[in-house]
Design a protein around this motif. Structure first.
Motif, PDB file in Angstrom:
ATOM      1  N   ALA A  71       0.811  -1.223   0.000  1.00 57.27           N
ATOM      2  CA  ALA A  71       0.000   0.000   0.000  1.00 57.27           C
ATOM      3  C   ALA A  71       0.843   1.271   0.000  1.00 57.27           C
ATOM      4  N   PRO A  72       1.836   1.408   0.883  1.00 59.10           N
ATOM      5  CA  PRO A  72       2.656   2.620   0.822  1.00 59.10           C
ATOM      6  C   PRO A  72       3.471   2.722  -0.469  1.00 59.10           C
ATOM      7  N   LEU A  73       3.903   1.580  -0.990  1.00 59.71           N
ATOM      8  CA  LEU A  73       4.661   1.610  -2.246  1.00 59.71           C
ATOM      9  C   LEU A  73       3.789   2.057  -3.410  1.00 59.71           C
ATOM     10  N   ILE A  74       2.553   1.608  -3.427  1.00 61.22           N
ATOM     11  CA  ILE A  74       1.627   2.023  -4.489  1.00 61.22           C
ATOM     12  C   ILE A  74       1.414   3.532  -4.427  1.00 61.22           C
ATOM     13  N   ILE A  75       1.161   4.031  -3.233  1.00 65.79           N
ATOM     14  CA  ILE A  75       0.955   5.480  -3.077  1.00 65.79           C
ATOM     15  C   ILE A  75       2.202   6.247  -3.481  1.00 65.79           C
ATOM     16  N   LEU A  76       3.352   5.758  -3.067  1.00 70.72           N
ATOM     17  CA  LEU A  76       4.613   6.424  -3.391  1.00 70.72           C
ATOM     18  C   LEU A  76       4.872   6.451  -4.893  1.00 70.72           C
ATOM     19  N   LEU A  77       4.697   5.326  -5.553  1.00 77.25           N
ATOM     20  CA  LEU A  77       5.012   5.256  -6.974  1.00 77.25           C
ATOM     21  C   LEU A  77       4.003   5.991  -7.848  1.00 77.25           C
ATOM     22  N   VAL A  78       2.740   5.952  -7.497  1.00 77.00           N
ATOM     23  CA  VAL A  78       1.727   6.558  -8.355  1.00 77.00           C
ATOM     24  C   VAL A  78       1.604   8.057  -8.110  1.00 77.00           C
ATOM     25  N   SER A  79       1.512   8.457  -6.854  1.00 74.00           N
ATOM     26  CA  SER A  79       1.273   9.881  -6.603  1.00 74.00           C
ATOM     27  C   SER A  79       2.564  10.675  -6.457  1.00 74.00           C
ATOM     28  N   ASP A  80       3.496  10.208  -5.649  1.00 77.25           N
ATOM     29  CA  ASP A  80       4.698  10.990  -5.395  1.00 77.25           C
ATOM     30  C   ASP A  80       5.735  10.902  -6.509  1.00 77.25           C
ATOM     31  N   ALA A  81       5.958   9.724  -7.057  1.00 75.39           N
ATOM     32  CA  ALA A  81       6.964   9.569  -8.100  1.00 75.39           C
ATOM     33  C   ALA A  81       6.422   9.943  -9.475  1.00 75.39           C
ATOM     34  N   GLY A  82       5.118  10.007  -9.616  1.00 75.88           N
ATOM     35  CA  GLY A  82       4.512  10.415 -10.874  1.00 75.88           C
ATOM     36  C   GLY A  82       4.582   9.380 -11.978  1.00 75.88           C
ATOM     37  N   LEU A  83       4.740   8.120 -11.625  1.00 77.65           N
ATOM     38  CA  LEU A  83       4.751   7.071 -12.646  1.00 77.65           C
ATOM     39  C   LEU A  83       3.345   6.864 -13.192  1.00 77.65           C
ATOM     40  N   SER A  84       3.286   6.468 -14.435  1.00 80.67           N
ATOM     41  CA  SER A  84       1.981   6.128 -15.002  1.00 80.67           C
ATOM     42  C   SER A  84       1.477   4.838 -14.353  1.00 80.67           C
ATOM     43  N   ILE A  85       0.202   4.583 -14.505  1.00 83.94           N
ATOM     44  CA  ILE A  85      -0.392   3.374 -13.928  1.00 83.94           C
ATOM     45  C   ILE A  85       0.263   2.126 -14.509  1.00 83.94           C
ATOM     46  N   MET A  86       0.522   2.122 -15.801  1.00 79.15           N
ATOM     47  CA  MET A  86       1.132   0.943 -16.438  1.00 79.15           C
ATOM     48  C   MET A  86       2.559   0.718 -15.944  1.00 79.15           C
ATOM     49  N   ALA A  87       3.319   1.779 -15.781  1.00 74.51           N
ATOM     50  CA  ALA A  87       4.686   1.635 -15.279  1.00 74.51           C
ATOM     51  C   ALA A  87       4.673   1.144 -13.834  1.00 74.51           C
ATOM     52  N   ALA A  88       3.765   1.693 -13.039  1.00 67.82           N
ATOM     53  CA  ALA A  88       3.654   1.262 -11.648  1.00 67.82           C
ATOM     54  C   ALA A  88       3.234  -0.206 -11.571  1.00 67.82           C
ATOM     55  N   LEU A  89       2.292  -0.636 -12.410  1.00 69.66           N
ATOM     56  CA  LEU A  89       1.873  -2.036 -12.428  1.00 69.66           C
ATOM     57  C   LEU A  89       3.015  -2.960 -12.832  1.00 69.66           C
ATOM     58  N   ALA A  90       3.839  -2.511 -13.774  1.00 64.30           N
ATOM     59  CA  ALA A  90       4.975  -3.321 -14.220  1.00 64.30           C
ATOM     60  C   ALA A  90       5.968  -3.552 -13.079  1.00 64.30           C
ATOM     61  N   ILE A  91       6.038  -2.620 -12.153  1.00 66.71           N
ATOM     62  CA  ILE A  91       6.915  -2.767 -10.994  1.00 66.71           C
ATOM     63  C   ILE A  91       6.210  -3.505  -9.862  1.00 66.71           C
TER      64      ILE A  91
END
Length: 137
Positions: A71-91
Motif C-alpha cells: 500500500a505505501p509503495l503504491i501510493i509512493l510510486l503513483v502519486s509521489d513519483a509520478g509514474l503512469s499506472i502501467m509503469a507502476a503495475l509493471a513494478i
C-alpha cells in the motif's frame, strides 16, 4: 513419539521455528519436504508433522502482510513519483507476487507450529504445565 527432553519455552519459540521451516518440536529437522508439502515426520526428532490442518490461513496471512507492505509503495510510486499506472503495475505486480511467495512458506510453518504448540489437529499437547494448568489437573 517425540522425546520429552526437548526444551519448549514459549509458543513464540515454536512459531519462530516453524517460520524458519524447522520442526516446531526440536528446531533442527526440516518441516517441509517441498515448497508447501509438509514432511511426514521430523528427520531429527521423529515428531509426526503430517496431521496439521493449516488450510487457508497461511495464504490469508501472506496476502495481509503483502497488502500492508504494498500500500505505501503504491501510493509512493503513483502519486509521489509520478509514474503512469502501467509503469507502476509493471513494478508492483511482480513485486507483490514475489513478496506473497516469500511469505507463504514461513506463514504456513508458523501456523503449523502454533497448532503443534496448542495440541490441535492431532498433535499431542507439548507445552509445559504452568502453575494454572497444574491446579486444574
Amino acid at each position: 513419539m517425540a522425546s520429552s527432553n526437548i526444551d519448549q519455552r514459549s509458543p513464540g519459540q515454536a512459531m519462530w521455528r516453524g517460520a524458519l521451516c524447522k520442526c516446531p518440536h526440536c528446531g533442527r529437522g526440516r518441516l517441509f519436504r517441498a515448497y508447501l508439502k509438509v514432511a511426514d515426520q521430523c528427520n531429527s526428532c521423529g515428531e509426526l508433522l503430517n496431521q496439521h490442518r493449516a488450510d487457508d490461513f497461511p495464504p490469508y496471512v501472506s496476502i495481509f502482510v503483502t497488502g500492508h507492505v504494498m500500500a505505501p509503495l503504491i501510493i509512493l510510486l503513483v502519486s509521489d513519483a509520478g509514474l503512469s499506472i502501467m509503469a507502476a503495475l509493471a513494478i508492483l505486480l511482480p513485486l507483490a507476487v514475489a513478496i506473497m511467495l516469500a511469505i507463504l512458506q514461513p506463514a504456513k510453518g508458523a501456523v503449523i507450529a502454533m497448532q503443534y504448540w496448542l495440541g490441535l489437529s492431532g498433535f499431542a499437547k507439548e507445552r509445559p504445565l504452568g502453575a494454572d494448568d497444574a491446579e486444574t489437573l
